[in-house]
Write a protein that holds these residues in place. Structure first.
Motif, PDB file in Angstrom:
ATOM      1  N   UNK A   1      23.773 -10.509  14.861  1.00 33.98           N
ATOM      2  CA  UNK A   1      23.827  -9.170  14.069  1.00 33.98           C
ATOM      3  C   UNK A   1      23.523  -9.403  12.542  1.00 33.98           C
ATOM      4  N   UNK A   2      22.739  -8.366  11.889  1.00 34.75           N
ATOM      5  CA  UNK A   2      22.414  -8.248  10.686  1.00 34.75           C
ATOM      6  C   UNK A   2      23.407  -7.180  10.048  1.00 34.75           C
ATOM      7  N   UNK A   3      24.286  -7.805   9.058  1.00 31.37           N
ATOM      8  CA  UNK A   3      25.254  -6.958   8.638  1.00 31.37           C
ATOM      9  C   UNK A   3      24.805  -6.681   6.881  1.00 31.37           C
ATOM     10  N   UNK A   4      25.269  -5.456   6.572  1.00 36.32           N
ATOM     11  CA  UNK A   4      24.906  -5.320   5.168  1.00 36.32           C
ATOM     12  C   UNK A   4      26.347  -4.916   4.467  1.00 36.32           C
ATOM     13  N   UNK A   5      26.714  -5.602   3.468  1.00 39.07           N
ATOM     14  CA  UNK A   5      28.148  -5.142   2.818  1.00 39.07           C
ATOM     15  C   UNK A   5      27.776  -4.670   1.511  1.00 39.07           C
ATOM     16  N   UNK A   6      28.437  -3.412   1.423  1.00 37.40           N
ATOM     17  CA  UNK A   6      28.185  -2.834   0.053  1.00 37.40           C
ATOM     18  C   UNK A   6      29.378  -2.889  -1.151  1.00 37.40           C
ATOM     19  N   UNK A   7      28.651  -3.415  -2.401  1.00 34.03           N
ATOM     20  CA  UNK A   7      29.884  -3.687  -3.287  1.00 34.03           C
ATOM     21  C   UNK A   7      29.562  -4.913  -4.028  1.00 34.03           C
ATOM     22  N   UNK A   8      30.406  -5.139  -4.976  1.00 30.85           N
ATOM     23  CA  UNK A   8      30.278  -6.552  -5.939  1.00 30.85           C
ATOM     24  C   UNK A   8      31.470  -7.003  -6.432  1.00 30.85           C
ATOM     25  N   UNK A   9      32.486  -6.775  -5.827  1.00 30.38           N
ATOM     26  CA  UNK A   9      33.884  -7.413  -6.437  1.00 30.38           C
ATOM     27  C   UNK A   9      34.457  -8.501  -5.655  1.00 30.38           C
ATOM     28  N   UNK A  10      35.607  -8.697  -5.942  1.00 27.56           N
ATOM     29  CA  UNK A  10      36.182  -9.825  -5.235  1.00 27.56           C
ATOM     30  C   UNK A  10      36.675  -9.393  -3.783  1.00 27.56           C
ATOM     31  N   UNK A  11      36.757  -8.342  -3.807  1.00 28.79           N
ATOM     32  CA  UNK A  11      37.092  -7.715  -2.222  1.00 28.79           C
ATOM     33  C   UNK A  11      35.658  -7.894  -1.329  1.00 28.79           C
ATOM     34  N   UNK A  12      34.585  -7.751  -1.992  1.00 23.19           N
ATOM     35  CA  UNK A  12      33.393  -7.898  -1.107  1.00 23.19           C
ATOM     36  C   UNK A  12      33.183  -9.548  -0.994  1.00 23.19           C
ATOM     37  N   UNK A  13      33.692 -10.158  -1.834  1.00 21.78           N
ATOM     38  CA  UNK A  13      33.297 -11.676  -1.653  1.00 21.78           C
ATOM     39  C   UNK A  13      34.395 -12.026  -0.538  1.00 21.78           C
TER      40      UNK A  13
ATOM     41  N   UNK B   1      17.411   0.897   6.954  1.00 19.56           N
ATOM     42  CA  UNK B   1      16.544   1.421   7.971  1.00 19.56           C
ATOM     43  C   UNK B   1      15.324   0.504   8.269  1.00 19.56           C
ATOM     44  N   UNK B   2      14.929  -0.107   7.049  1.00 19.16           N
ATOM     45  CA  UNK B   2      13.656  -0.767   6.955  1.00 19.16           C
ATOM     46  C   UNK B   2      14.043  -2.155   7.586  1.00 19.16           C
ATOM     47  N   UNK B   3      15.077  -2.753   7.307  1.00 16.69           N
ATOM     48  CA  UNK B   3      15.669  -3.901   7.832  1.00 16.69           C
ATOM     49  C   UNK B   3      16.189  -4.183   9.119  1.00 16.69           C
ATOM     50  N   UNK B   4      16.480  -2.906   9.785  1.00 16.11           N
ATOM     51  CA  UNK B   4      16.985  -2.578  11.147  1.00 16.11           C
ATOM     52  C   UNK B   4      18.631  -3.370  11.067  1.00 16.11           C
ATOM     53  N   UNK B   5      19.296  -3.012  10.113  1.00 15.06           N
ATOM     54  CA  UNK B   5      20.417  -3.360  10.087  1.00 15.06           C
ATOM     55  C   UNK B   5      21.578  -2.964  11.233  1.00 15.06           C
ATOM     56  N   UNK B   6      22.220  -3.943  11.556  1.00 13.47           N
ATOM     57  CA  UNK B   6      23.247  -3.432  12.947  1.00 13.47           C
ATOM     58  C   UNK B   6      24.470  -2.816  12.461  1.00 13.47           C
ATOM     59  N   UNK B   7      24.741  -3.044  11.216  1.00 14.42           N
ATOM     60  CA  UNK B   7      26.162  -2.694  10.726  1.00 14.42           C
ATOM     61  C   UNK B   7      26.214  -2.797   9.399  1.00 14.42           C
ATOM     62  N   UNK B   8      26.787  -1.740   8.713  1.00 16.58           N
ATOM     63  CA  UNK B   8      27.055  -1.637   7.207  1.00 16.58           C
ATOM     64  C   UNK B   8      28.554  -1.520   6.857  1.00 16.58           C
ATOM     65  N   UNK B   9      29.055  -2.356   6.162  1.00 20.31           N
ATOM     66  CA  UNK B   9      30.496  -2.198   5.784  1.00 20.31           C
ATOM     67  C   UNK B   9      30.549  -1.841   4.337  1.00 20.31           C
ATOM     68  N   UNK B  10      31.303  -0.899   4.005  1.00 21.94           N
ATOM     69  CA  UNK B  10      31.290  -0.334   2.564  1.00 21.94           C
ATOM     70  C   UNK B  10      32.659  -0.738   1.908  1.00 21.94           C
ATOM     71  N   UNK B  11      32.420  -1.442   0.872  1.00 22.26           N
ATOM     72  CA  UNK B  11      33.808  -2.073   0.075  1.00 22.26           C
ATOM     73  C   UNK B  11      34.232  -0.738  -0.818  1.00 22.26           C
ATOM     74  N   UNK B  12      33.549  -0.383  -1.990  1.00 23.87           N
ATOM     75  CA  UNK B  12      34.232   0.750  -2.673  1.00 23.87           C
ATOM     76  C   UNK B  12      34.316   2.200  -2.467  1.00 23.87           C
ATOM     77  N   UNK B  13      34.882   3.063  -3.143  1.00 16.40           N
ATOM     78  CA  UNK B  13      35.169   4.305  -2.683  1.00 16.40           C
ATOM     79  C   UNK B  13      33.911   5.377  -3.094  1.00 16.40           C
ATOM     80  N   UNK B  14      33.318   4.874  -4.029  1.00 14.92           N
ATOM     81  CA  UNK B  14      32.342   5.905  -4.715  1.00 14.92           C
ATOM     82  C   UNK B  14      31.011   6.201  -3.477  1.00 14.92           C
ATOM     83  N   UNK B  15      30.455   5.253  -2.803  1.00 13.73           N
ATOM     84  CA  UNK B  15      29.573   5.617  -2.096  1.00 13.73           C
ATOM     85  C   UNK B  15      29.996   6.443  -0.724  1.00 13.73           C
ATOM     86  N   UNK B  16      31.357   6.123  -0.263  1.00 11.27           N
ATOM     87  CA  UNK B  16      32.304   6.940   0.847  1.00 11.27           C
ATOM     88  C   UNK B  16      32.304   8.453   0.325  1.00 11.27           C
ATOM     89  N   UNK B  17      32.652   8.379  -0.895  1.00 10.43           N
ATOM     90  CA  UNK B  17      32.919   9.903  -1.481  1.00 10.43           C
ATOM     91  C   UNK B  17      31.698  10.715  -1.512  1.00 10.43           C
TER      92      UNK B  17
END
Ligand code: AMP
Ligand code: GLY
Length: 424
Positions: free
Chosen positions: A1-13, A59-75
């Motif tokens: 699977x191709x995964x995209x993780x969104x964020x840049x903190x220790x949580x995302x690491x 969409x372009x890379x046909x990511x199979x799953x995106x996992x969102x770290x921080x709250x801002x994009x969710x909100x």
């Protein structure tokens, strides 16, 4: 699977590190990532809250799953946007994210579904709020309604402090529209704990308990921060306390959101105060905690990606997680001045002297790689995380690992985990 993780903190690491261990993960991208994540994922020059650019990439890379770290994009509705284009994404919808993005909304849900929390009143005008606190004569907590990057909560013992907080939020508009409404609530006493669960809208699976250290300095002194360290498990969360939290807080919240027509799927994090009258909710978050995630995931023996997929596919029922019985402690190393102003671009030394994972897992937060060196680029810089057969050895191991690392102005709390030591 191709995964995209969104964020840049220790949580995302920590998330990327754990997801990378899954046999299901073939390629991991992280937007925007940091100097440590770069070693295990392909980092992208896309900000975590640029949800349209994230959608274009996925969409372009046909990511199979995106996992969102921080709250801002969710909100902002990243989950609704991705789903409308047929893309799989882990997290709550924009409407369900209001459990974190609006404290007024969260309080009304708690009231409606009898979820224990501090007594509260809601205000939109300075006059009515000032009138309310005038004769209160007791400590109160004043909270801006919206997302304020952890800065919109004031615990005020004196009337002067209460008036100042009210004026700052409602009159001076320090937080802009996020502060057009406020909550004034009863001040709770006790120990705080974080209970993080994964929900598929109907079923939940509870992660190991943890405790954050919100204040900047030892002894819980100084200003509130994003979190200066965490440990898991939190002994204050006994099996009895956990059962109460599951039955009286988590399940009613998930069922309540279903009844509201806004089912909650993703990570639900209840910040609770364990008071003498039992656990009460301080806040709900709709994402993994930071730094709690750094202390929880090293203890998770099961495949994180698998449980995330079960949540997204609404198949969590009957799923269980296996935990390492050892304790885990994460100590945050921060830039001098944090949570106020601080300098960036300091060279971090000693990172390769810590043997990963035996001595410690050094999760990066505010770091970037430049010409082969790792430089500081944020307030919270690293989460130095170690396991131990008991809480004392986990603490000793984390501080021994931290001892090998340095950068100009580095500061950290020297008492992470001490509360658990007293309990143990
Ligand atoms: P929140 O963002 O609502 O969790 O608030 C940030 C921090 O403020 C919490 O972690 C607590 O330390 C403190 N806090 C919030 N609400 C209360 C309350 N009702 N009583 C005591 N402390 C609180
Ligand atoms: N550690 C507190 C938070 O993630 O909100």
């Amino acid at each position: 699977m191709k995964i995209l993780v969104v964020g840049s903190g220790g949580r995302e690491h920590a998330l990327v590190w754990k997801i990378a261990q899954s046999p299901l993960a073939e390629k991991i991208y992280c937007a925007p990532g940091n100097g440590g994540i770069e070693d295990i994922a392909q980092c992208l020059d896309i900000a975590a809250d640029d949800i349209n650019a994230l959608l274009d990439f996925a969409s372009r890379e046909k990511i199979d799953l995106t996992v969102v770290g921080p709250e801002a994009p969710l909100a902002e509705g990243i989950v609704d946007l991705f789903k409308s284009k047929g893309l799989k994404i882990f997290g709550p919808s924009k409407l369900a994210s209001r459990l974190e993005s609006s404290k007024v909304f969260a309080k009304h849900i708690m009231k409606k579904y009898n979820i224990p929390t501090a007594g509260f009143e809601e205000f939109t005008t300075v006059e009515s709020a000032l009138r309310f606190v005038k004769d209160a004569g007791r400590p109160l907590v004043i909270k801006a309604d919206g997302l304020c990057a952890g800065k919109g909560v004031f615990v005020c013992a004196t009337i002067e402090g209460q008036e100042q907080a009210i004026n700052s939020i409602l009159k001076d508009k320090t937080f802009g529209d996020c502060g057009s409404r406020i909550i004034i609530e009863e001040c709770l006493l006790g120990q705080e704990a974080s209970i993080i669960v994964i929900s598929d809208g109907d079923n939940v699976i509870t992660m190991a308990s943890s405790q954050d250290h919100k204040r900047a300095f030892d002894g819980d002194l100084g200003p509130n921060t994003g979190g200066m360290g965490a440990y898991s498990p939190a002994p204050v969360v006994t099996s009895e306390v956990l059962k109460f939290i599951q039955e009286k807080i988590i399940i009613p919240a998930v069922k309540g959101m279903n009844s509201e027509g806004t089912p909650f799927s993703g990570v639900l994090y209840a910040g609770v105060m364990i008071t003498k009258d039992g656990p009460k909710v301080l806040e709900f978050n709709v994402r993994f905690g930071d730094p709690e995630t750094q202390a929880i995931l090293p203890r998770l023996k099961s495949d994180l990606l698998e449980v995330i997929l079960k949540s997204v596919d609404k198949k969590l029922e009957g799923h269980t997680l296996e935990w390492d019985a050892r304790d885990c402690v994460c100590v945050v190393a921060a830039s001098g001045g944090y949570p106020g102003e601080y300098e960036k671009g300091k060279i971090i030394k000693g990172l390769t002297d810590v043997a990963w994972p035996e001595q410690g897992m050094v999760f990066h937060a505010g770091t970037k790689k430049q010409e082969g060196q790792i430089l500081t680029s944020g307030g919270r810089v690293l989460g130095v995380t170690s396991m131990g057969n008991d809480i004392k050895s986990a603490i000793d191991n984390a501080y021994a690992a931290l001892d090998k690392i340095s950068f100009e102005g580095m500061f950290f709390r020297g008492d992470i985990g001490k509360k658990a030591l007293r309990k143990g």
